[in-house]
Write an enzyme that holds these catalytic residues in place. Structure first.
Site, PDB file in Angstrom:
ATOM      1  N   HIS A  77      59.498  29.442 119.481  1.00  0.00           N
ATOM      2  CA  HIS A  77      60.686  30.359 119.121  1.00  0.00           C
ATOM      3  C   HIS A  77      61.846  29.298 118.921  1.00  0.00           C
ATOM      4  O   HIS A  77      62.432  28.394 119.125  1.00  0.00           O
ATOM      5  CB  HIS A  77      61.269  30.977 120.472  1.00  0.00           C
ATOM      6  CG  HIS A  77      62.898  31.377 120.763  1.00  0.00           C
ATOM      7  ND1 HIS A  77      63.319  32.563 120.913  1.00  0.00           N
ATOM      8  CD2 HIS A  77      63.901  30.503 121.540  1.00  0.00           C
ATOM      9  CE1 HIS A  77      63.746  32.833 120.731  1.00  0.00           C
ATOM     10  NE2 HIS A  77      65.109  32.102 120.985  1.00  0.00           N
ATOM     11  N   THR A 110      55.415  25.474 122.124  1.00  0.00           N
ATOM     12  CA  THR A 110      54.982  25.013 121.004  1.00  0.00           C
ATOM     13  C   THR A 110      55.561  24.572 119.475  1.00  0.00           C
ATOM     14  O   THR A 110      55.345  23.957 119.048  1.00  0.00           O
ATOM     15  CB  THR A 110      53.825  25.884 121.230  1.00  0.00           C
ATOM     16  OG1 THR A 110      54.198  26.962 121.232  1.00  0.00           O
ATOM     17  CG2 THR A 110      52.969  25.033 121.536  1.00  0.00           C
ATOM     18  N   GLU A 111      56.893  25.410 119.645  1.00  0.00           N
ATOM     19  CA  GLU A 111      57.781  25.467 118.269  1.00  0.00           C
ATOM     20  C   GLU A 111      59.113  25.674 119.473  1.00  0.00           C
ATOM     21  O   GLU A 111      59.340  26.845 119.243  1.00  0.00           O
ATOM     22  CB  GLU A 111      57.592  26.001 117.361  1.00  0.00           C
ATOM     23  CG  GLU A 111      56.732  25.488 116.787  1.00  0.00           C
ATOM     24  CD  GLU A 111      55.495  26.449 115.236  1.00  0.00           C
ATOM     25  OE1 GLU A 111      56.687  27.186 114.300  1.00  0.00           O
ATOM     26  OE2 GLU A 111      55.091  26.153 114.756  1.00  0.00           O
ATOM     27  N   ASN A 112      59.918  24.816 118.473  1.00  0.00           N
ATOM     28  CA  ASN A 112      62.201  25.132 119.016  1.00  0.00           C
ATOM     29  C   ASN A 112      61.866  24.007 117.907  1.00  0.00           C
ATOM     30  O   ASN A 112      61.981  22.642 118.290  1.00  0.00           O
ATOM     31  CB  ASN A 112      62.131  25.175 119.972  1.00  0.00           C
ATOM     32  CG  ASN A 112      63.569  25.002 120.468  1.00  0.00           C
ATOM     33  OD1 ASN A 112      63.327  24.472 121.399  1.00  0.00           O
ATOM     34  ND2 ASN A 112      63.913  25.917 119.494  1.00  0.00           N
ATOM     35  N   ASN A 127      48.197  29.619 115.921  1.00  0.00           N
ATOM     36  CA  ASN A 127      49.214  29.152 115.847  1.00  0.00           C
ATOM     37  C   ASN A 127      50.372  30.753 114.763  1.00  0.00           C
ATOM     38  O   ASN A 127      50.285  30.983 114.163  1.00  0.00           O
ATOM     39  CB  ASN A 127      50.116  28.030 114.893  1.00  0.00           C
ATOM     40  CG  ASN A 127      51.753  27.831 114.950  1.00  0.00           C
ATOM     41  OD1 ASN A 127      52.062  27.896 115.839  1.00  0.00           O
ATOM     42  ND2 ASN A 127      52.117  28.079 113.599  1.00  0.00           N
TER      43      ASN A 127
END
Length: 553
Positions: free
Chosen positions: A345, A413-415, A202
């Site tokens: 993002h 995967t990330e926001n 990650n």
């Protein structure tokens, strides 16, 4: 942290990148304010995420070894208010509770990480495998599957076993490649019959830059101009080795996919009429996302990184570039080691050209890029000082990935967005706005032809935020860290995100406008519950101690 410098910029600024296949996305189109009503493709996967160190707690329980974050946070002055992840959300003890929250949200997937030192305490497999750690993840995976929630598992979310740091220097040492491969292989062996989505690393950018260049993150080393590049080089090799291990030993029987999760802010040129600004903006993205994505997809570092770092190394009088090189065999071994690309993002920057001459102190990752990052003072910034809400940058980044890397399968995967508030506020209207706008830009990107298959809200719970401690909250669910039981309370964004999931997008204007109103209505009762619990715990704390009195006989 990034300086809060700002520039007044005209809203018609646009990006024209020198990309060979850019005709399918109009980089000059100025529709930043428009909202697109529509739904996502059938089968689109909705999720939320977490990581082991940030949520599990139980830092020294059931045979777990020390991680670099355990050691780093126990040193005074490394984290705001000297806070640690020792207990965090107590997620280690709350599997069923947290899965009930996921079911309430109607999540399709849950992204979490496996703590390397929880299952291999020293990081060296031949030393000892901790079966109690294995059992914990077995239970988590089994309960997720029983609830029809797909596990997406990250192998490395920053918590390197401390023994590997002390013995070898962590990611500065090539030996990490084999130790990480042993750990990954153990995970495939024990969990791979049930886990079909694996992420090796990650945000390796943060591991490299903040762990080995600025020292803001564990292990806290400040190896300017060399440490980040060396750490990244070894992580890229480790990723490739693990991909090949899965491909040759496990894929046929387990039929899973293995990718990497890379973070990237978008960079937009300040002056579209200035070729140097246009080049600086692309350089910003290449030094960030491209640093890792280009080797994985094309076999080598971005040419602009090789050019700039090589030139600056020469100006320093060094015989070779500070950016390590891959041999021709390594290039072909690394190229194509990605079944899907995870994208993390959060925000965007305006970028302008800025020359950093090589001084006596040498160069750093930041000065190697020859650029300055700026923000528009009108951008909302509710929480972390680096995180401004700039939704249109998300669509541009996703299209950049499509163009540069051959339209790979993408999982976001990330926001998400944080808040930094002294008082408790469960009616998180700004988070609702952030999710609405960013998810809509992702929908537009899919309409552009970008191959996005899933979205992970960051994060399920409020949690330990690395060097910021508990001062920033990213969660859909509020965690009361002052209460030893760490109760969870839904924020308004829970109801809003749940409606996006249930509708698989944004069906029509009237319905979507109604969601916000209903979400804000529900959070006021949650606020009352939390306030009552706070009063009760305060009263309990203030009650005088009364000792039992024995009657005289």
């Amino acid at each position: 942290m990034l300086p809060r410098c700002a520039v007044r910029v005209c809203h018609v600024l646009v990006l024209v990148l020198c990309l060979s296949a850019a005709e399918d996305f109009d980089w000059t189109k100025n529709d930043r304010g428009s909202f697109y009503y529509g739904t996502f493709p059938a089968g689109f996967s909705w999720g939320a995420g977490s990581s082991a160190y940030q949520t599990e707690g139980a830092w020294d329980k059931d045979g777990k070894g020390l991680s670099i974050w355990d050691v780093f946070t126990h040193k005074k002055g490394k984290v705001q208010r000297n806070e640690t992840g020792d207990s965090s959300c107590e997620g280690y003890y709350k599997i069923k509770d947290d899965i009930s929250l996921m079911k309430e949200l109607k999540l399709n997937h849950y992204r979490f990480s496996i703590s390397w030192p929880r299952i291999i305490p020293t990081g060296i497999k031949s030393d000892h495998v901790n079966e109690k750690g294995i059992q914990y993840y077995d239970n988590l995976i089994d309960h997720l599957l029983e609830s029809k929630i797909t596990p997406i598992v990250t192998l490395y979310h920053w918590d390197l076993p401390q023994v590997l740091q002390e013995k070898y220097g962590g990611w500065q040492n090539i030996s990490m490649v084999n130790h990480f491969n042993d750990f990954a292989n153990l995970c495939f062996e024990r969990f791979g019959n049930r886990v079909k989505y694996w992420i090796t690393f990650n945000n390796p950018w943060s591991v490299a830059v903040e762990g080995y260049e600025t020292g803001e993150h564990a292990p806290g080393l400040k190896l300017r101009g060399t440490g980040a590049y060396r750490a990244a080089h070894h992580m890229i090799k480790a990723h490739a080795k693990v991909w090949h291990t899965y491909d040759t030993q496990w894929r046929a029987k387990q039929k899973g996919l293995i990718g990497i999760s890379l973070s990237g802010d978008w960079g937009e040129p300040v002056d579209i009429g200035n070729q140097k600004d246009i080049e600086a903006a692309e350089r910003y993205v290449q030094f960030y996302l491209g640093w890792f994505a280009t080797p994985v997809f094309h076999g080598d570092y971005p040419q602009v990184m090789k050019d700039f770092i090589g030139r600056k190394s020469g100006q320093q009088g060094l015989g070779t570039s500070r950016l390590p090189t891959f041999s021709s065999q390594e290039k072909s071994y690394i190229k194509g080691t990605c079944d899907f690309l995870g994208i993390g993002h959060f925000t965007t920057r305006y970028i302008t050209q800025k020359n950093y001459p090589v001084g006596r102190s040498g160069s750093s990752y930041f000065t190697d890029r020859d650029l300055a990052e700026l923000v528009d003072p009108r951008w909302p910034d509710p929480g972390s000082e680096w995180l401004y809400s700039v939704p249109w940058g998300f669509r541009r980044l996703l299209n950049f990935v499509k163009t540069q890397y051959g339209n790979p399968m993408i999982y976001v995967t990330e926001n998400g967005v944080s808040e930094k508030m002294l008082c408790t506020e469960l009616c998180d209207d700004w988070r609702i706005q952030y999710y609405k706008d960013y998810i809509n830009e992702m929908l537009k990107a899919i309409k552009d032809g970008v191959n996005v298959r899933g979205y992970t809200a960051w994060s399920l719970l409020d949690k330990f935020e690395w060097d910021e401690g508990y001062s920033e909250r990213f969660g859909l669910y509020y965690v009361d860290f002052r209460n030893k039981n760490k109760p969870r309370y839904p924020k308004a964004s829970v109801q809003y995100y749940k409606r996006i999931i249930s509708s698989n997008g944004f069906p029509n204007q009237r319905e979507v406008e109604n969601w916000r109103k209903k979400a804000i209505e529900t959070c006021s009762s949650s606020n009352q519950l939390l306030a009552a619990a706070r009063r009760k715990s305060k009263e309990h704390a203030e009650m005088p101690k009364v000792w039992p009195v024995h009657d005289e006989v």
